[in-house]
Design a protein around this motif. Structure first.
Motif, PDB file in Angstrom:
ATOM      1  N   ARG A 129       0.832  -1.210   0.000  1.00  0.00           N
ATOM      2  CA  ARG A 129       0.000   0.000   0.000  1.00  0.00           C
ATOM      3  C   ARG A 129       0.864   1.257   0.000  1.00  0.00           C
ATOM      4  O   ARG A 129       0.664   2.173  -0.808  1.00  0.00           O
ATOM      5  N   ASP A 130       1.829   1.320   0.896  1.00  0.00           N
ATOM      6  CA  ASP A 130       2.725   2.467   0.957  1.00  0.00           C
ATOM      7  C   ASP A 130       4.051   2.017   1.556  1.00  0.00           C
ATOM      8  O   ASP A 130       4.353   2.294   2.726  1.00  0.00           O
ATOM      9  N   PRO A 154       6.692   4.149  -4.553  1.00  0.00           N
ATOM     10  CA  PRO A 154       5.272   4.506  -4.440  1.00  0.00           C
ATOM     11  C   PRO A 154       4.391   3.256  -4.401  1.00  0.00           C
ATOM     12  O   PRO A 154       4.590   2.314  -5.178  1.00  0.00           O
ATOM     13  N   GLY A 155       3.462   3.231  -3.480  1.00  0.00           N
ATOM     14  CA  GLY A 155       2.541   2.112  -3.362  1.00  0.00           C
ATOM     15  C   GLY A 155       1.278   2.323  -4.172  1.00  0.00           C
ATOM     16  O   GLY A 155       1.070   3.388  -4.773  1.00  0.00           O
ATOM     17  N   TRP A 156       0.418   1.296  -4.175  1.00  0.00           N
ATOM     18  CA  TRP A 156      -0.802   1.402  -4.972  1.00  0.00           C
ATOM     19  C   TRP A 156      -1.770   2.444  -4.421  1.00  0.00           C
ATOM     20  O   TRP A 156      -2.652   2.941  -5.138  1.00  0.00           O
ATOM     21  N   ALA A 157      -1.607   2.817  -3.148  1.00  0.00           N
ATOM     22  CA  ALA A 157      -2.488   3.839  -2.578  1.00  0.00           C
ATOM     23  C   ALA A 157      -2.241   5.212  -3.191  1.00  0.00           C
ATOM     24  O   ALA A 157      -3.084   6.111  -3.068  1.00  0.00           O
ATOM     25  N   PHE A 161      -6.745   8.978   2.112  1.00  0.00           N
ATOM     26  CA  PHE A 161      -8.046   8.317   2.107  1.00  0.00           C
ATOM     27  C   PHE A 161      -7.936   6.809   2.332  1.00  0.00           C
ATOM     28  O   PHE A 161      -8.860   6.196   2.855  1.00  0.00           O
ATOM     29  N   ILE A 162      -6.837   6.205   1.891  1.00  0.00           N
ATOM     30  CA  ILE A 162      -6.672   4.751   1.965  1.00  0.00           C
ATOM     31  C   ILE A 162      -5.694   4.418   3.094  1.00  0.00           C
ATOM     32  O   ILE A 162      -4.560   4.892   3.101  1.00  0.00           O
ATOM     33  N   SER A 163      -6.157   3.620   4.042  1.00  0.00           N
ATOM     34  CA  SER A 163      -5.301   3.184   5.146  1.00  0.00           C
ATOM     35  C   SER A 163      -5.207   1.659   5.129  1.00  0.00           C
ATOM     36  O   SER A 163      -5.862   0.980   4.327  1.00  0.00           O
TER      37      SER A 163
END
Length: 626
Positions: free
Chosen positions: A380-381, A386-389, A396-398
């Protein structure tokens, strides 16, 4: 015995009543010696800490006290207290618990465990390593308690195949010569079941001395059937017998003690592996809202190598201490009897694996979603790329969004392979397909009390922040400002590891994290430099059966003594402290940017500095009135 049990229960009831009623009165001086709001908050925290340490109330019930006491005492309104029980950190933990429930439902964890044991081999040292690797991997995703409870029966089955049943009684009645002869024949047969040494499974009593034919006697018996020679008791036989019993007991203890230790170590590798890790994440968001360096990916990169190193060191220590690794006789050739015993142990593992049958569609589906669960949380991060979030709006994405997304799928994805013909066959019966996980199963298996316990910790942290208690504590930490940060890391880990030997690790970290955050501000170091060692140190409780539930489960088997855990756990604690200090001063610095005082901590420090003079003035005036 019944009277003694009743007396113990009565004494425990009296103790609970004394703590429940006496603690609020004993802590009243706190309200008088501190400023109004800070004193009331400290009063609640000390009361909860006392209830947690003594377990006068269930841990989850004690965690609910802020909902009642904070509003009544004017510390926080209820609309600020109650949301702390359902932060996104709680939902991240809930997603991990639900995923673990699905894995247990379809026995995927057992298949993984047996498969690993088939690969590592059946020599004692290798089996201990296999047990520790499997338990630690499972405890990264399941609870430490569930991982231990699942692995112990497997360990007992393997041990019985190697050594036979472990006798707990050492006295046998004297019998006539015919019975003695039959017992000797049984003893000769049990030698084949031994691990290359004499066995105590079918002992013979002569003048209160227990003898079993040794391997040499067994070989000689094929040439000479004279029973009288087999009954001779020599000092060499008794010495070998004593050594064999000691060897057998040590291997048994080594197996059992390695499992809870591996569970505690493995739980530190992921954010969802154990509750203190998530409490750290939640309190970071409360104290330092701008801190975004701790997530599933960054924590895994830091904690997983630490877990592997500690696991390897712990395996070497347990194997050497309990005879799994013989430094003197490692070149000795194994006897045929030992080879046969290992072959039987291998068959036991293989048979248990075959009982699971072929891999089901549900197991394959669970493994796929489990893999996606881990990969999506990690990617994610991950910070270094860089992650997909990054494809979505920032903030917004956790991790909670990721975890809940995956586990929701489990409640409607079919547990049996769907057939495409069903969609085109209008005469096919409309039978309901069972999903991978039902809500009833989730209700029964998810430990909801842990969610409340996490919420109580977050509510306590919020109360410390809003009341100014954390600032007041920081003002009392001047004597520690001269301590070098690396020394502070070691001292903090030692103190918390010792404290958690006697108290719940969750309660321990809830109490200590606010203090560590303020101490870091005073020392002008990155708060993570002190808070992370404190968090992981809570899991390094190896010395006592009451330290953790996994320790208690292993101790309840009846094969371990307190001195065994204390002797083994003391060095494990020391190794954990040193390895954690090494990790914090090496690769953790680059992962969490520990070499600088971050801006998100600087903002908190400026706020605390502006509030501190006012707090000190109020404190002095309150003390002057007393």
């Amino acid at each position: 015995m019944a009277a003694l049990g009743a007396l113990v229960k009565k004494a425990w009831s009296v103790r609970r009543a004394v703590v429940l009623l006496g603690a609020p009165l004993a802590l009243l001086p706190v309200l008088l010696s501190l400023p109004a709001k800070e004193g009331r908050c400290l009063y609640v925290i000390l009361l909860m800490a006392l209830y947690w340490c003594t377990e006068a109330l269930p841990l989850a019930v004690t965690a609910l006290l802020p909902i009642v006491l904070f509003p009544f005492l004017g510390i926080l309104p209820s609309n600020k207290v109650c949301p702390q029980y359902f932060l996104d950190t709680n939902f991240l933990f809930l997603s991990g618990l639900i995923m673990a429930s699905a894995i247990e439902e379809w026995n995927l964890h057992r298949r993984i465990a047996l498969r690993v044991l088939m690969c590592v081999g059946v020599q004692p040292a290798r089996l201990i390593l296999g047990m520790m690797l499997t338990t630690s991997f499972l405890s990264m995703w399941l609870s430490n308690t569930a991982s231990t409870a699942m692995m112990l029966p497997i360990a007992n089955a393997i041990l019985k195949s190697l050594f036979g049943e472990k006798d707990t009684s050492k006295e046998m009645s004297r019998e006539n010569e015919e019975t003695q002869a039959s017992q000797e024949k049984m003893a000769l047969q049990q030698v084949c079941l031994a691990f290359g040494r004499p066995s105590l499974r079918a002992p013979l009593q002569q003048n209160k001395l227990y003898t079993v034919p040794t391997e040499m006697q067994f070989l000689a018996s094929t040439e000479d059937k004279d029973l009288a020679e087999e009954k001779e008791i020599t000092s060499d036989v008794l010495s070998d017998l004593k050594k064999e019993e000691e060897y057998k007991n040590n291997i048994w203890k080594g197996f059992l003690i390695s499992i809870p230790y591996a569970a505690s170590i493995g739980g530190t590798a992921t954010l969802t592996g154990t509750a203190p890790n998530l409490i750290l994440l939640g309190q970071l968001k409360s104290y330092f809202p701008e801190c975004d360096v701790v997530n599933f990916g960054s924590w895994f990169m830091f904690a997983f190598p630490l877990m592997l190193i500690f696991l390897l060191m712990g395996w070497l220590w347990i194997s050497i201490l309990y005879g799994g690794i013989n430094l003197r006789g490692w070149r000795a050739k194994k006897s045929n009897l030992r080879v046969d015993a290992e072959a039987r142990a291998r068959e036991v593992i293989k048979e248990d694996y075959q009982k699971l049958g072929p891999t089901k569609f549900a197991e394959q589906a669970i493994f796929f979603f489990f893999f996606m669960f881990a990969v999506m949380l990690f990617s994610r991060d991950p910070k270094f790329i860089p992650g997909w979030a990054s494809f979505f709006a920032p903030g917004f994405i956790s991790d909670a969004v990721t975890g809940i997304t995956i586990v929701i799928i489990l409640f409607f994805f079919p547990s049996q392979k769907p057939s495409l013909k069903w969609w085109f066959d209008f005469k096919a019966p409309n039978t309901e397909t069972q999903p991978l996980l039902t809500w009833r199963k989730a209700q029964e298996t998810v430990p909801w009390n842990i969610i409340l316990l996490l919420g109580g910790g977050f509510a306590m942290a919020k109360g410390c922040e809003e009341s100014g208690l954390s600032v007041w504590i920081g003002g009392r930490l001047h004597p520690l400002e001269g301590v070098p940060p690396p020394v502070a890391v070691i001292l903090i880990t030692i103190v918390i590891a010792l404290f958690t030997e006697f108290a719940s690790n969750t309660a321990t970290i809830i109490i200590f994290l606010p203090v560590l955050a303020e101490l870091a501000i005073r020392l002008k170091v990155n708060p993570l430099y002190l808070m992370i060692p404190g968090t992981i140190g809570c899991s390094y409780a190896f010395m006592l059966p009451v330290s953790t539930p996994p320790n208690s489960i292993a101790f309840s088997s009846g094969h371990l003594m307190v001195k065994d855990m204390a002797r083994t756990g003391l060095l494990m604690n020391l190794m954990g402290v040193l390895l954690l200090s090494l990790a914090m001063n090496t690769w953790a610095k680059s992962i969490f940017q520990l070499g600088t005082f971050p801006a998100w901590a600087n903002i908190h420090a400026e706020n605390a500095t502006s509030l501190l003079p006012a707090v000190e003035n109020v404190t002095l005036s309150a003390l002057n009135k007393i």
